[in-house]
Design an enzyme around this catalytic site. Structure first.
Site, PDB file in Angstrom:
ATOM      1  N   GLU A  78      -3.534  -2.612   4.559  1.00 57.07           N
ATOM      2  CA  GLU A  78      -2.396  -2.904   3.671  1.00 57.07           C
ATOM      3  C   GLU A  78      -2.728  -3.985   2.643  1.00 57.07           C
ATOM      4  O   GLU A  78      -2.497  -3.776   1.446  1.00 57.07           O
ATOM      5  CB  GLU A  78      -1.161  -3.295   4.496  1.00 57.07           C
ATOM      6  CG  GLU A  78      -0.724  -2.224   5.492  1.00 57.07           C
ATOM      7  CD  GLU A  78      -1.363  -2.349   6.875  1.00 57.07           C
ATOM      8  OE1 GLU A  78      -2.528  -2.784   6.949  1.00 57.07           O
ATOM      9  OE2 GLU A  78      -0.710  -2.005   7.868  1.00 57.07           O
ATOM     10  N   CYS A 104       0.582  -8.245   7.864  1.00 58.12           N
ATOM     11  CA  CYS A 104       0.654  -7.304   6.737  1.00 58.12           C
ATOM     12  C   CYS A 104       2.088  -7.136   6.271  1.00 58.12           C
ATOM     13  O   CYS A 104       2.345  -6.995   5.067  1.00 58.12           O
ATOM     14  CB  CYS A 104       0.089  -5.943   7.150  1.00 58.12           C
ATOM     15  SG  CYS A 104      -1.685  -5.989   7.407  1.00 58.12           S
TER      16      CYS A 104
END
Ligand SMILES: O=c1[nH]c(=O)n([C@H]2C[C@H](O)[C@@H](COP(=O)(O)O)O2)cc1CO
Ligand SMILES: [Zn+2]
Length: 159
Positions: A78, A104
């Site tokens: 991510e 993330c």
């Protein structure tokens, strides 16, 4: 006209899944694809070492002394997708093959992404996972599961 063409969701998740195939992690390959409200891909990533760190010089183990595992070194899919992005991520969606961890999730929320579409949630119920969902619920960032891609790809590839 052909009717069984791929949906937008399957298409973008397919790109995320393809990106995951670049990962050197032997246990968990993760791919991410960020899409803007005009359905344009604006960022792609997979889990890997920081630029300049040689894949063969670092451990990919899950267990052992912390410094001898992958965990201190690997960049998650991510943040790689966010950092690779070419534009503002406000109101974008992120397609991820694995539900994002809490770290993330913070970056996803801060970048302005408004929806997460994920395929697998294998760490469901872990502390990181619970924290991630708590933040997403509070920030009103939507998340939903998408499974069809596996079925679709399997049937397409067997043709
Ligand atoms: O959000 C995530 N994004 C992501 O890219 N990953 C990566 C980091 C590691 O390379 C791998 C997790 O390793 P493992 O499942 O073996 O503990 O997946 C892991 C998570 C955590 O769910
Ligand atoms: Zn993560």
């Amino acid at each position: 006209m052909r009717e069984d063409y791929i949906s937008w969701d399957d298409y973008f998740m397919g790109v995320a899944k393809l990106s995951a195939l670049r990962s050197k992690d032997q246990n968990t390959q993760v791919g991410a694809c960020i899409v803007n409200p005009d359905k344009r891909i604006v960022g792609i990533g997979y889990n890997g070492l920081p630029v300049g760190c040689n894949d063969r010089d670092f451990p990919w183990e899950r267990k052992g002394d912390f410094l001898d595992t992958k965990y201190p070194y690997v960049v998650h899919a991510e943040p790689n997708a966010i950092l690779n992005s070419t534009t503002s991520l406000k109101d974008c969606r992120i397609y991820v093959t694995l539900f994002p961890c809490n770290e993330c999730t913070k970056l996803i929320i801060q970048s302005g992404i408004r929806e997460i579409i994920y395929m697998e949630d294998k760490y469901n119920g872990s502390k990181e996972n619970v924290a991630a969902k708590r933040m997403l619920d509070s920030a009103k960032v939507k998340y939903r599961e998408l499974h069809r891609i596996d079925v679709y790809l399997k049937s397409e590839l067997s043709k």
